[in-house]
Write an enzyme that holds these catalytic residues in place. Structure first.
Site, PDB file in Angstrom:
ATOM      1  CB  SER A 256     102.577  32.181  66.266  1.00 17.92           C
ATOM      2  OG  SER A 256     103.487  33.044  65.982  1.00 17.92           O
TER       3      SER A 256
ATOM      4  CB  SER B 167     104.449  31.145  62.771  1.00 17.50           C
ATOM      5  OG  SER B 167     104.726  31.194  64.021  1.00 17.50           O
TER       6      SER B 167
ATOM      7  CE  LYS C 253     104.569  27.652  64.856  1.00 23.99           C
ATOM      8  NZ  LYS C 253     104.648  28.640  65.529  1.00 23.99           N
TER       9      LYS C 253
END
Length: 480
Positions: A176, A152, A77
């Protein structure tokens, strides 16, 4: 290569058997990423460094040396600082940020031999539950480009689902990892808070040593075995604690599914789920009963409404830590001017963002009492199964102002942020939780459940996730 669509565990096994080289496997993943720009999941590619790392892994294996993930391609990420590789966290202000040091979690993956392909997309500073930003644009759901991946860690889940990466390391505060995992049909794990060091995660700003007291770094993969593989590398004391502390996570409570006692929290008036999700939970419970699993009749350990309110209060208080001084001063001033009877969402937001340290301590005490209630619940129950979200993946709303976004549940308009209400249950009290894909809706969208386990019961959660995956593959869990 068909192998790149297999799980991380299967790809690593092929490497260990000598059926494929790391360079071949890495090249195949890089080729798929570059030939499928429509997924827009891997936004910074480190091809040259990845190929060099793959070649080094092949040489090491040829010398008879190995490590836990030697030669396995992965993605990260874009919130995790990665030495020598642009790390923006979706923020224009960090568009040229190239860290000189790995986040602790990244360093562990490198030390285990993982080959880093690149960085996956995230909303700006991880502040969103769909994945879009002005630097890289929107990451669509691989199953339907008109639907969101969630956020996210949306780029992370999309990369795994689309065959761009077998394993991604993302992060989870308000779901997330788990919301994108659910929406994209992949496995995800939010570990017990504190067992994976989170230094080097943005936000907070680059260089900070601390982050939110509810943020966890964890994996997304194509199987529960992938989660176990990553957990074995990531979990352990932070470097500054490793002189004296050791982490020995207990083994799964049981090996056979029939030996587990499982709780179900299938719906709640505070955050009702849609018909497809209800059908999934009902059919899963029936299937488990028929296979001999003991289903607990214990009531849910907490009240969802009060738990969610406390979660949001503590989350907003923590988010203020790195706010720009001038902006935060304006919030403090606005909070002082609120009338005592103002209970509007805007007023609650300001009070939470600017709460005093005394108020935070009292809120934290309330959280600790809820942790005790969860602990008592897991004295009689091994794992709790809940919905992951009210629905499968919702339509993408990138072009809609956040204040005007909403979701639709069985034809009824509902609040946009209710997508994470079920996920917030575990985040507040630092419990391990996973999402498990179990089927599809009539529209072909992935549909799954959340598993919540006892504190430090990560291996139990992952074990049950794997057993449910096996059950899914052998029996019909979701009604046709």
């Amino acid at each position: 290569m068909d192998l790149i669509r297999h799980s991380a565990r299967e790809q690593l096994d092929a490497l260990n058997r000598g059926e494929v080289s790391s360079r071949e496997l890495t090249t195949a993943h890089l080729d798929r990423i570059t030939s499928h720009p429509e997924y827009n999941a891997v936004v910074t590619l480190g091809a040259e460094a990845a190929l060099a790392a793959a070649a080094a892994a092949d040489e090491q294996r040829a010398r008879g040396r190995t490590t836990a993930l030697l030669g396995l391609p992965i993605t990260l990420k874009d919130a995790l600082e990665t030495e020598g590789l642009r790390t923006t966290c979706g923020s224009a202000e960090l568009s040229e940020h190239v860290p000189g040091r790995d986040a602790d979690a990244v360093a562990r993956m490198r030390a285990a031999g993982a080959v880093i392909l690149g960085k996956t997309n995230t909303p700006p500073l991880c502040q969103g539950i769909q994945t879009s930003n002005e630097l890289f644009g929107t990451t669509p759901n691989p199953h339907d480009p008109h639907r969101t991946t969630g956020g996210s860690s949306g780029g992370s889940a999309a990369a795994v689902a689309a065959g761009l990466s077998p394993l991604d390391i993302g992060s989870d505060l308000a779901g997330s990892l788990r919301l994108p995992g659910h929406y994209c049909g992949v496995y995800s794990l939010r570990p017990t808070f504190g067992i994976v060091p989170n230094r080097g995660h943005i936000p907070r700003p680059p260089g900070w040593l601390t982050t939110s007291d509810m943020l966890c770094i964890g994996p997304l993969g194509r199987s529960a075995a992938d989660l176990a593989l990553a957990l074995g590398v990531l979990a352990g004391p932070a470097p500054h604690d490793s002189t004296a502390w050791r982490l020995e996570l207990p083994p799964p409570r049981h090996e056979r599914l029939a030996d587990y006692r499982i709780g179900f929290w299938a719906d709640d008036s505070f955050c009702p789920v849609d018909a497809a999700t209800r059908a999934l939970l009902e059919e899963l419970e029936r299937t488990l009963r028929n296979t001999g699993v003991r289903i607990s009749d214990s009531a849910p350990p907490v009240d969802m409404a009060s738990s969610d309110r406390l979660f949001r209060s503590l989350m907003l208080a923590g988010s203020a830590a790195s706010a720009p001084p001038q902006a935060y001063a304006a919030e403090v001033e606005a909070s002082r001017k609120l009338s005592p009877g103002d209970e509007s969402p805007g007023a609650q937001y300001l009070r939470d963002r600017t709460m005093s340290h005394r108020d935070w301590l009292q809120a934290n005490e309330e959280r600790r009492r809820l942790q005790d209630r969860w602990a008592a619940y897991f004295g009689d129950v091994d794992v709790l199964i809940t919905p992951a979200a009210p629905t499968a993946a919702v339509p993408d709303q990138t072009d809609v102002p956040v204040s005007e976004r909403y979701i639709t549940v069985d034809g009824r308009r509902r609040g946009y942020w209710e997508q994470t209400t079920w996920l917030n249950l575990a985040g507040l009290v630092h419990l391990p939780a996973a999402t498990v894909p179990l089927g599809r809706t009539r529209e072909g969208l992935p549909l799954g459940v959340q598993l919540i386990g006892p504190h430090l019961g990560d291996r139990t959660v992952v074990k049950v996730a794997g057993l449910l995956g096996e059950l899914r593959d052998t029996q019909t869990v979701v009604p046709a």
